[in-house]
Every structure is written in C-alpha cells, then in structure tokens.
Design a protein around this motif. Structure first.
Motif, PDB file in Angstrom:
ATOM      1  N   ILE A  62      -4.763 -73.752  -9.955  1.00 62.91           N
ATOM      2  CA  ILE A  62      -6.073 -72.980 -10.074  1.00 62.91           C
ATOM      3  C   ILE A  62      -7.249 -73.968 -10.302  1.00 62.91           C
ATOM      4  O   ILE A  62      -7.227 -75.129 -10.606  1.00 62.91           O
ATOM      5  N   GLY A  63      -8.135 -73.475  -9.543  1.00 61.86           N
ATOM      6  CA  GLY A  63      -9.457 -74.459  -9.320  1.00 61.86           C
ATOM      7  C   GLY A  63     -10.115 -74.689  -7.728  1.00 61.86           C
ATOM      8  O   GLY A  63      -9.148 -74.352  -6.870  1.00 61.86           O
ATOM      9  N   GLU A  64     -11.217 -74.376  -7.763  1.00 60.10           N
ATOM     10  CA  GLU A  64     -11.936 -74.514  -6.385  1.00 60.10           C
ATOM     11  C   GLU A  64     -11.563 -75.946  -5.805  1.00 60.10           C
ATOM     12  O   GLU A  64     -11.200 -76.090  -4.576  1.00 60.10           O
ATOM     13  N   MET A  65     -11.413 -77.164  -6.594  1.00 54.04           N
ATOM     14  CA  MET A  65     -10.925 -78.230  -6.065  1.00 54.04           C
ATOM     15  C   MET A  65      -9.504 -78.095  -5.451  1.00 54.04           C
ATOM     16  O   MET A  65      -9.248 -78.730  -4.146  1.00 54.04           O
ATOM     17  N   CYS A  66      -8.578 -77.518  -5.939  1.00 49.77           N
ATOM     18  CA  CYS A  66      -7.424 -77.377  -5.354  1.00 49.77           C
ATOM     19  C   CYS A  66      -7.599 -76.598  -3.889  1.00 49.77           C
ATOM     20  O   CYS A  66      -6.751 -77.050  -2.963  1.00 49.77           O
ATOM     21  N   GLN A  67      -8.199 -75.703  -3.898  1.00 48.31           N
ATOM     22  CA  GLN A  67      -8.396 -75.026  -2.605  1.00 48.31           C
ATOM     23  C   GLN A  67      -9.221 -75.918  -1.425  1.00 48.31           C
ATOM     24  O   GLN A  67      -8.749 -76.167  -0.425  1.00 48.31           O
ATOM     25  N   LYS A  68      -9.997 -76.761  -1.956  1.00 49.91           N
ATOM     26  CA  LYS A  68     -10.938 -77.652  -1.176  1.00 49.91           C
ATOM     27  C   LYS A  68     -10.051 -78.758  -0.423  1.00 49.91           C
ATOM     28  O   LYS A  68     -10.122 -79.192   0.544  1.00 49.91           O
ATOM     29  N   ASP A  69      -9.317 -79.626  -1.524  1.00 47.14           N
ATOM     30  CA  ASP A  69      -8.805 -80.708  -1.246  1.00 47.14           C
ATOM     31  C   ASP A  69      -7.218 -80.610  -0.904  1.00 47.14           C
ATOM     32  O   ASP A  69      -6.517 -81.545  -0.106  1.00 47.14           O
ATOM     33  N   GLY A  70      -6.489 -79.732  -1.314  1.00 47.26           N
ATOM     34  CA  GLY A  70      -4.886 -79.552  -0.897  1.00 47.26           C
ATOM     35  C   GLY A  70      -4.344 -80.576  -1.821  1.00 47.26           C
ATOM     36  O   GLY A  70      -4.526 -81.160  -2.832  1.00 47.26           O
ATOM     37  N   PHE A  71      -2.901 -80.792  -1.447  1.00 49.91           N
ATOM     38  CA  PHE A  71      -1.892 -81.664  -2.030  1.00 49.91           C
ATOM     39  C   PHE A  71      -1.351 -82.473  -1.173  1.00 49.91           C
ATOM     40  O   PHE A  71      -1.199 -82.343   0.199  1.00 49.91           O
ATOM     41  N   SER A  72      -0.666 -83.537  -1.725  1.00 49.38           N
ATOM     42  CA  SER A  72       0.033 -84.401  -0.491  1.00 49.38           C
ATOM     43  C   SER A  72       1.283 -84.943  -1.472  1.00 49.38           C
ATOM     44  O   SER A  72       1.291 -85.042  -2.571  1.00 49.38           O
ATOM     45  N   VAL A  73       2.376 -85.117  -0.652  1.00 55.61           N
ATOM     46  CA  VAL A  73       3.782 -85.246  -1.076  1.00 55.61           C
ATOM     47  C   VAL A  73       3.892 -86.747  -0.411  1.00 55.61           C
ATOM     48  O   VAL A  73       3.872 -86.775   0.988  1.00 55.61           O
ATOM     49  N   ILE A  74       4.249 -87.616  -1.632  1.00 53.73           N
ATOM     50  CA  ILE A  74       4.228 -89.027  -0.824  1.00 53.73           C
ATOM     51  C   ILE A  74       5.722 -89.742  -1.266  1.00 53.73           C
ATOM     52  O   ILE A  74       5.887 -90.214  -2.503  1.00 53.73           O
ATOM     53  N   PRO A  75       6.404 -89.820  -0.245  1.00 54.32           N
ATOM     54  CA  PRO A  75       7.663 -90.913  -0.428  1.00 54.32           C
ATOM     55  C   PRO A  75       7.397 -92.002  -0.450  1.00 54.32           C
ATOM     56  O   PRO A  75       6.565 -92.526   0.554  1.00 54.32           O
ATOM     57  N   ARG A  76       7.951 -93.086  -1.416  1.00 54.82           N
ATOM     58  CA  ARG A  76       7.509 -94.431  -1.068  1.00 54.82           C
ATOM     59  C   ARG A  76       9.101 -95.185  -1.221  1.00 54.82           C
ATOM     60  O   ARG A  76       9.807 -94.833  -1.803  1.00 54.82           O
ATOM     61  N   TYR A  77       9.150 -96.278  -0.242  1.00 50.56           N
ATOM     62  CA  TYR A  77      10.194 -97.266  -0.499  1.00 50.56           C
ATOM     63  C   TYR A  77       9.917 -98.320  -1.070  1.00 50.56           C
ATOM     64  O   TYR A  77       8.702 -99.267  -0.688  1.00 50.56           O
ATOM     65  N   LEU A  78      10.933 -98.828  -2.002  1.00 50.36           N
ATOM     66  CA  LEU A  78      10.531-100.206  -2.782  1.00 50.36           C
ATOM     67  C   LEU A  78      11.530-101.030  -2.627  1.00 50.36           C
ATOM     68  O   LEU A  78      12.859-100.648  -2.721  1.00 50.36           O
ATOM     69  N   VAL A  79      11.378-102.474  -1.947  1.00 45.98           N
ATOM     70  CA  VAL A  79      12.433-103.264  -1.781  1.00 45.98           C
ATOM     71  C   VAL A  79      11.622-104.712  -2.040  1.00 45.98           C
ATOM     72  O   VAL A  79      10.547-104.823  -1.472  1.00 45.98           O
TER      73      VAL A  79
END
Length: 152
Positions: A62-79
């Motif tokens: 919910i919110g205008e910023m949600c619509q404007k900026d969207g979402f990102s899914v970020i997988p990270r590998y740690l070693v």
C-alpha cells in the motif's frame, strides 16, 4: 551424493522498513550434511557443488512509493568473509493489490559457503508478506556435485 531441499519461507523486517530478510523453515532435506539451514536464514553447504534455486514470495503493498519504485529480490552468496550479489530481480510496483516477487539462478558453491535472500521495498511503502508469521513463499533448491553440474 545429491542433496535436494524444498522449504517454505517466512519473512520479517530487518531495517528501515525497506529491507526484508527471508526466514525459512524446512521439514525435510535429503542430505543435511550437504545443505543445512542456519539461523533460519542462511543455507550453508557441506561440500562444493552447483546450486540451482527458485524463490517466490507473495506480497501485498500500500502506498504511492510502492507503485513508483517497485521491489527487488536479492540472493547473496557468502564465502570466506566475502559477499557476492548473485542478481537483483526487479518487479514493478503496484499499490493495494496482491503480487509476487521471484528470482532464480544457478551458482557454484564452496564448502562452508552460504546463500541468503533479501527483499528490498521502497521506504514509506507498507508491505505485508501474507500473515507475516507464515508468509506465502517457497524456495526450491537443488545441490549437485560439480562433476554432475551438466545435469542442470
């Protein structure tokens, strides 16, 4: 040896109402020595190999910023105290509607390497991960020894 893991995801807020870390629980693993879950968020590998993963998380925003900026899914590998951003999958934003974000990939892993997942949402965007304690999210993961990686 081949280890395969399928699990359900729960998601919780980490910082600034914009970065969510995915917490997981897994009722079964075919080989807990090869793939194990630490602190409900970090998948560690007992041997080097190739990992194929697909993660899908349902969200409501919910919110205008949600619509404007969207979402990102970020997988990270740690070693070895090094963090590698595997990819950043962007999903255009919507407001007051159900949607989902997803990412998939294949990555070589070392013994004691770890895989974690993060979801970034815009600040001032109210995001709910369906039930918050039992979010509708699924991670499917398959580990193969490097010599069998052509099977992927």
């Amino acid at each position: 040896e081949v280890g395969a893991v399928a699990m359900t995801a729960r998601t919780r807020l980490t910082t600034f109402h914009a970065k969510w870390v995915s917490l997981f629980e897994h009722p079964k693993t075919t080989d807990p020595f090869i793939v194990s879950l630490n602190n409900n968020r970090r998948f560690t590998f007992g041997e080097a190999g190739i990992v194929k993963f697909t993660y899908n998380q349902a969200i409501y925003s919910i919110g205008e910023m949600c619509q404007k900026d969207g979402f990102s899914v970020i997988p990270r590998y740690l070693v070895n105290d090094t963090e590698v951003l595997l990819s950043r999958r962007y999903k255009g934003g919507i407001t007051r509607r159900d949607t989902s974000v997803s990412v998939s990939g294949v990555w070589p892993v070392d013994a004691n390497g770890a895989l974690v997942f993060q979801i970034d949402s815009p600040q001032n965007c109210q995001t709910r991960f369906y039930g918050d304690r039992s979010a509708v999210g699924v991670l499917n993961m398959v580990w193969l020894p490097a010599e069998h990686s052509a099977a992927l």
